[in-house]
Design a protein around this motif. Structure first.
Motif, PDB file in Angstrom:
ATOM      1  N   GLU A  36       2.756  10.994  -2.542  1.00 18.48           N
ATOM      2  CA  GLU A  36       2.763  12.445  -2.329  1.00 18.48           C
ATOM      3  C   GLU A  36       3.754  12.819  -1.224  1.00 18.48           C
ATOM      4  OE1 GLU A  36      -0.340  16.103  -1.281  1.00 18.48           O
ATOM      5  OE2 GLU A  36      -1.075  14.052  -1.599  1.00 18.48           O
ATOM      6  N   GLN A  47      -5.802   4.733  -1.742  1.00 20.33           N
ATOM      7  CA  GLN A  47      -5.616   6.049  -1.138  1.00 20.33           C
ATOM      8  C   GLN A  47      -4.331   6.097  -0.319  1.00 20.33           C
ATOM      9  OE1 GLN A  47      -7.659   8.884  -1.627  1.00 20.33           O
ATOM     10  NE2 GLN A  47      -5.751   9.726  -0.798  1.00 20.33           N
ATOM     11  N   ASP A  53      -1.239   8.648  -0.977  1.00 21.64           N
ATOM     12  CA  ASP A  53      -0.681   9.485   0.085  1.00 21.64           C
ATOM     13  C   ASP A  53       0.813   9.241   0.254  1.00 21.64           C
ATOM     14  OD1 ASP A  53      -3.232  10.447   0.513  1.00 21.64           O
ATOM     15  OD2 ASP A  53      -3.625   9.160   2.256  1.00 21.64           O
TER      16      ASP A  53
END
Length: 212
Positions: A180, A173, A177
């Motif tokens: 992104e 995760q 992140d």
């Protein structure tokens, strides 16, 4: 051949067809040994070929965007090519900052019903010494100083949460992140190590050394 043709008509992948061939070949080999059949007919045809696809990675430009202000964890992934479990299992005792290398000695794995545990690398080639480029070494030294200042275990994990291993899902995760935030295409974390070759080649490292 008829079976494989039917599987292709059903749009099965070549990898699936090849796996089917391997299972049939093994089953018929056992049957022949036990006198159930007179010959292994799977020996009469060539095994289906599997297309080798180049796994996606980031370009050198995209990797630089990702690494801007990124923590050490992602320099290890993109510049050293360590697999996720290898990075999460890395201990400070495995890192030689004086000579600029680290040893991959253990990997973090998740065992169904047991949770996280450490294991040794599965192959001899996976247990290896990895040279640390200067730009990454400087980040190791900063992270080491921060680790000691916070009262961390000198022999503990390089990447941890309050001394405990970081889970694979939480690590993934954080990677998602990061991509992104950098505005680059999402690639699987296990494909991050494919970017290492691009970065090394862009830095002028000889192809033979990149391969090793």
């Amino acid at each position: 051949r008829t079976l494989y043709a039917a599987m292709r008509k059903d749009k099965k992948s070549e990898a699936t067809i090849r796996q089917t061939h391997a299972i049939l070949h093994r089953a018929l080999k056992v049957a022949q040994r036990e006198g159930k059949v007179s010959r292994n007919v799977a020996d009469l045809i060539d095994p289906p070929k599997t297309e080798k696809r180049k796994r996606a990675g980031l370009t050198a430009t995209q990797a630089r965007k990702v690494l801007k202000d990124a923590p050490l964890r992602w320099y290890v992934a993109l510049c050293l090519g360590l697999r996720q479990g290898e990075a999460l299992g890395l201990r400070w005792s495995d890192v030689n900052m004086d000579e600029g290398w680290l040893m991959v000695e253990q990997t973090l794995v998740r065992v169904p019903g047991e949770g996280l545990r450490f294991d040794t690398p599965k192959s001899r080639s996976s247990r290896r010494m990895v040279p640390i480029p200067t730009v990454v070494l400087s980040r190791f030294k900063v992270t080491w100083a921060e680790h000691l200042a916070a009262g961390g275990d000198p022999n503990g994990l390089v990447f941890h949460r309050d001394g405990m291993p970081v889970g694979h899902r939480a690590d993934w995760q954080a990677w998602s992140d990061l991509l992104e935030a950098a505005g680059v295409p999402h690639i699987a974390l296990h494909a991050a190590r494919n970017t290492t070759a691009s970065l090394l080649e862009a830095a002028g490292v000889p192809a033979r050394l990149v391969m090793e």
